[in-house]
Scaffold this motif. Structure first.
Motif, PDB file in Angstrom:
ATOM      1  N   ALA A 127      34.156 -14.788 -22.576  1.00 21.85           N
ATOM      2  CA  ALA A 127      33.320 -14.077 -21.607  1.00 21.85           C
ATOM      3  C   ALA A 127      33.816 -14.334 -20.186  1.00 21.85           C
ATOM      4  O   ALA A 127      33.689 -13.474 -19.301  1.00 21.85           O
ATOM      5  N   PHE A 128      34.377 -15.510 -19.960  1.00 25.82           N
ATOM      6  CA  PHE A 128      34.957 -15.843 -18.654  1.00 25.82           C
ATOM      7  C   PHE A 128      36.035 -14.832 -18.272  1.00 25.82           C
ATOM      8  O   PHE A 128      36.009 -14.244 -17.184  1.00 25.82           O
ATOM      9  N   MET A 129      36.983 -14.568 -19.182  1.00 27.73           N
ATOM     10  CA  MET A 129      38.057 -13.633 -18.870  1.00 27.73           C
ATOM     11  C   MET A 129      37.572 -12.195 -18.874  1.00 27.73           C
ATOM     12  O   MET A 129      38.133 -11.347 -18.170  1.00 27.73           O
ATOM     13  N   ASP A 130      36.516 -11.891 -19.628  1.00 23.80           N
ATOM     14  CA  ASP A 130      35.926 -10.545 -19.555  1.00 23.80           C
ATOM     15  C   ASP A 130      35.453 -10.260 -18.129  1.00 23.80           C
ATOM     16  O   ASP A 130      35.662  -9.159 -17.600  1.00 23.80           O
ATOM     17  N   ASP A 131      34.833 -11.260 -17.505  1.00 24.23           N
ATOM     18  CA  ASP A 131      34.357 -11.093 -16.124  1.00 24.23           C
ATOM     19  C   ASP A 131      35.525 -10.937 -15.151  1.00 24.23           C
ATOM     20  O   ASP A 131      35.491 -10.087 -14.249  1.00 24.23           O
ATOM     21  N   GLU A 319      29.090 -22.770  -4.509  1.00 20.41           N
ATOM     22  CA  GLU A 319      28.288 -22.489  -3.317  1.00 20.41           C
ATOM     23  C   GLU A 319      28.704 -21.204  -2.606  1.00 20.41           C
ATOM     24  O   GLU A 319      27.853 -20.475  -2.086  1.00 20.41           O
ATOM     25  N   LYS A 320      30.002 -20.901  -2.598  1.00 22.34           N
ATOM     26  CA  LYS A 320      30.505 -19.820  -1.765  1.00 22.34           C
ATOM     27  C   LYS A 320      30.781 -18.509  -2.507  1.00 22.34           C
ATOM     28  O   LYS A 320      30.861 -17.443  -1.883  1.00 22.34           O
ATOM     29  N   VAL A 321      30.954 -18.586  -3.812  1.00 27.59           N
ATOM     30  CA  VAL A 321      31.286 -17.384  -4.583  1.00 27.59           C
ATOM     31  C   VAL A 321      30.050 -16.913  -5.328  1.00 27.59           C
ATOM     32  O   VAL A 321      29.427 -17.674  -6.071  1.00 27.59           O
ATOM     33  N   ASP A 322      29.688 -15.677  -5.117  1.00 27.30           N
ATOM     34  CA  ASP A 322      28.530 -15.116  -5.796  1.00 27.30           C
ATOM     35  C   ASP A 322      28.742 -15.174  -7.305  1.00 27.30           C
ATOM     36  O   ASP A 322      29.704 -14.616  -7.824  1.00 27.30           O
ATOM     37  N   GLY A 323      27.859 -15.865  -8.012  1.00 29.27           N
ATOM     38  CA  GLY A 323      28.010 -16.030  -9.454  1.00 29.27           C
ATOM     39  C   GLY A 323      29.063 -17.044  -9.844  1.00 29.27           C
ATOM     40  O   GLY A 323      29.440 -17.124 -11.022  1.00 29.27           O
ATOM     41  N   GLY A 324      29.509 -17.839  -8.889  1.00 26.08           N
ATOM     42  CA  GLY A 324      30.599 -18.779  -9.135  1.00 26.08           C
ATOM     43  C   GLY A 324      30.270 -19.849 -10.158  1.00 26.08           C
ATOM     44  O   GLY A 324      31.081 -20.152 -11.044  1.00 26.08           O
ATOM     45  N   GLU A 325      29.080 -20.421 -10.057  1.00 28.80           N
ATOM     46  CA  GLU A 325      28.712 -21.478 -10.998  1.00 28.80           C
ATOM     47  C   GLU A 325      28.636 -20.940 -12.423  1.00 28.80           C
ATOM     48  O   GLU A 325      29.108 -21.580 -13.372  1.00 28.80           O
ATOM     49  N   GLU A 326      28.076 -19.757 -12.581  1.00 27.47           N
ATOM     50  CA  GLU A 326      27.971 -19.144 -13.903  1.00 27.47           C
ATOM     51  C   GLU A 326      29.352 -18.859 -14.477  1.00 27.47           C
ATOM     52  O   GLU A 326      29.609 -19.066 -15.674  1.00 27.47           O
ATOM     53  N   LEU A 327      30.280 -18.387 -13.621  1.00 29.71           N
ATOM     54  CA  LEU A 327      31.634 -18.079 -14.066  1.00 29.71           C
ATOM     55  C   LEU A 327      32.338 -19.339 -14.559  1.00 29.71           C
ATOM     56  O   LEU A 327      32.960 -19.346 -15.636  1.00 29.71           O
ATOM     57  N   ILE A 328      32.237 -20.427 -13.792  1.00 22.33           N
ATOM     58  CA  ILE A 328      32.861 -21.687 -14.194  1.00 22.33           C
ATOM     59  C   ILE A 328      32.248 -22.199 -15.495  1.00 22.33           C
ATOM     60  O   ILE A 328      32.958 -22.677 -16.396  1.00 22.33           O
ATOM     61  N   ASN A 329      30.945 -22.088 -15.628  1.00 24.25           N
ATOM     62  CA  ASN A 329      30.289 -22.557 -16.850  1.00 24.25           C
ATOM     63  C   ASN A 329      30.744 -21.778 -18.085  1.00 24.25           C
ATOM     64  O   ASN A 329      30.835 -22.334 -19.179  1.00 24.25           O
ATOM     65  N   LYS A 330      31.036 -20.486 -17.910  1.00 27.96           N
ATOM     66  CA  LYS A 330      31.544 -19.694 -19.030  1.00 27.96           C
ATOM     67  C   LYS A 330      32.918 -20.210 -19.474  1.00 27.96           C
ATOM     68  O   LYS A 330      33.205 -20.240 -20.683  1.00 27.96           O
ATOM     69  N   ALA A 331      33.723 -20.621 -18.511  1.00 22.50           N
ATOM     70  CA  ALA A 331      35.042 -21.171 -18.857  1.00 22.50           C
ATOM     71  C   ALA A 331      34.897 -22.533 -19.535  1.00 22.50           C
ATOM     72  O   ALA A 331      35.561 -22.834 -20.529  1.00 22.50           O
ATOM     73  N   LEU A 332      34.028 -23.364 -18.995  1.00 22.31           N
ATOM     74  CA  LEU A 332      33.835 -24.704 -19.543  1.00 22.31           C
ATOM     75  C   LEU A 332      33.232 -24.660 -20.956  1.00 22.31           C
ATOM     76  O   LEU A 332      33.399 -25.618 -21.729  1.00 22.31           O
ATOM     77  N   ALA A 333      32.596 -23.549 -21.297  1.00 18.60           N
ATOM     78  CA  ALA A 333      31.978 -23.413 -22.624  1.00 18.60           C
ATOM     79  C   ALA A 333      33.018 -23.137 -23.718  1.00 18.60           C
ATOM     80  O   ALA A 333      32.707 -23.261 -24.906  1.00 18.60           O
ATOM     81  N   VAL A 334      34.239 -22.795 -23.324  1.00 19.66           N
ATOM     82  CA  VAL A 334      35.296 -22.501 -24.310  1.00 19.66           C
ATOM     83  C   VAL A 334      35.954 -23.806 -24.733  1.00 19.66           C
ATOM     84  O   VAL A 334      36.543 -24.503 -23.918  1.00 19.66           O
TER      85      VAL A 334
END
Length: 335
Positions: A127-131, A319-334
């Protein structure tokens, strides 16, 4: 000698047919593929582009791809804008270079986010790369092939292991996220594309550099450094460097041509998956052969770096990227 009407007709028909075939050949659409690395020197990114060119040219679908290596057409970071505008057709491009336009792209060069080559392959289907790919597509660019490169560190002063070994060194880092982490460890930053590392070290602008295994070899940086920190089991550095194509160029092609490009992209990606793992071995061999000391980070070294990254790169991205924390969490979930 007079020619019968029948013979004249056959001759004219042959002329028209021959002319038509010649005109069709002459009208084959020419595409330009650009990248920053040396051509014909064994760099896998150059070879990925060359595979695309060979496969598409051989497909006989009315396309001819010409490859321009060594930043012959555009400077490295200018290639993204050129593709968006339709001024450049194809490029092997480190995506984080375009993070100034799309800050989410910094996630594709985040310290410790990718553990190893097999992990990178699994991440491609996440899902990280889908985004990430949706942002690429919305910007007007098409992904032809995925590619993740591992990398390391090299220094003219001392071996880079734990964060304390980076203090006081003027360092080139590939991407904003690594710059933030390295500053957090006490380094000074000099930003530049990997193609300029050699001359910057040669002239004393740089003490150390952080880049891919491929670039460390292709640019002969072993001629300027004393110590290499190879990826090993703790590859802190990974970067997404896909083959991309301008959507404006893509939309001008017919389906047969588009299918040929995608088939060529698949062959290029399959080649890369095997070749990328060998790059780290080639890196170590090249540097040891040049008399450079080669080390790898321990688990403790990598853990210490990650603690700094979480307090700098990860924190700033969230903090600076809109949706940044969610994006990183999607990567960390793999896994």
């Amino acid at each position: 000698m007079k020619m019968s009407k029948k013979a004249l007709g056959l001759a004219l028909g042959s002329f028209v047919l021959t002319g038509g075939l010649f005109a069709e050949t002459a009208m084959a659409k020419s595409l330009k593929a650009s990248h920053q690395w040396p051509g014909g020197k064994g760099d896998v990114r150059d070879e990925m582009v060359q595979i695309i060119a060979r496969e598409v040219n051989a497909a006989n679908v009315g396309l001819d791809i010409k490859v321009y290596p060594g930043k012959a057409l555009f400077k490295p970071k200018e290639q993204w804008g050129a593709m968006v505008k339709g001024q450049l057709d194809i490029s092997a491009f480190p995506l984080a270079y375009a993070a100034g336009r799309h800050p989410e792209f910094n996630a594709t060069n985040m310290p410790g986010l990718v553990k190893n080559h097999d992990h990178a392959t699994r991440l491609n289907k996440s899902a990280f790369m889908d985004d990430i790919k949706k942002i690429i597509d919305d910007a007007g660019v098409v992904v032809l092939a995925d590619a993740w490169l591992a990398g390391g560190f090299a220094s003219k002063k001392q071996c880079i292991l734990g964060p304390d070994t980076m203090k006081g060194q003027v360092t080139r880092a590939a991407g904003k996220s690594f710059e933030q982490m390295l500053v957090g460890a006490g380094a000074s930053i000099a930003s530049m594309p990997s193609s300029e590392i050699y001359s910057a070290m040669q002239t004393g602008v740089l003490d150390a550099a952080n880049t891919s295994s491929g670039s460390f070899v292709s640019y002969r940086i072993y001629e300027q450094v004393k110590c290499l920190t190879a990826p090993g089991d703790n590859a802190l550095w990974f970067m997404y460097e896909p083959l991309l194509m301008s959507k404006k160029s893509w939309n001008k092609l017919n389906k047969e041509q588009q299918d040929a490009l995608m088939a060529a992209g698949k062959k290029s990606e399959d080649f890369f998956i095997d070749a990328a793992k060998g790059l780290d071995t080639k890196l170590v061999e090249a540097y040891e052969g040049a008399g450079v000391e080669v080390v790898t980070m321990s688990n403790e070294d990598a853990a210490a770096w990650l603690e700094i990254a979480k307090g700098t790169s990860y924190k700033a991205f969230a903090e600076k990227v809109d949706g940044g924390e969610e994006l990183i969490n999607k990567a960390l979930a793999v896994e």
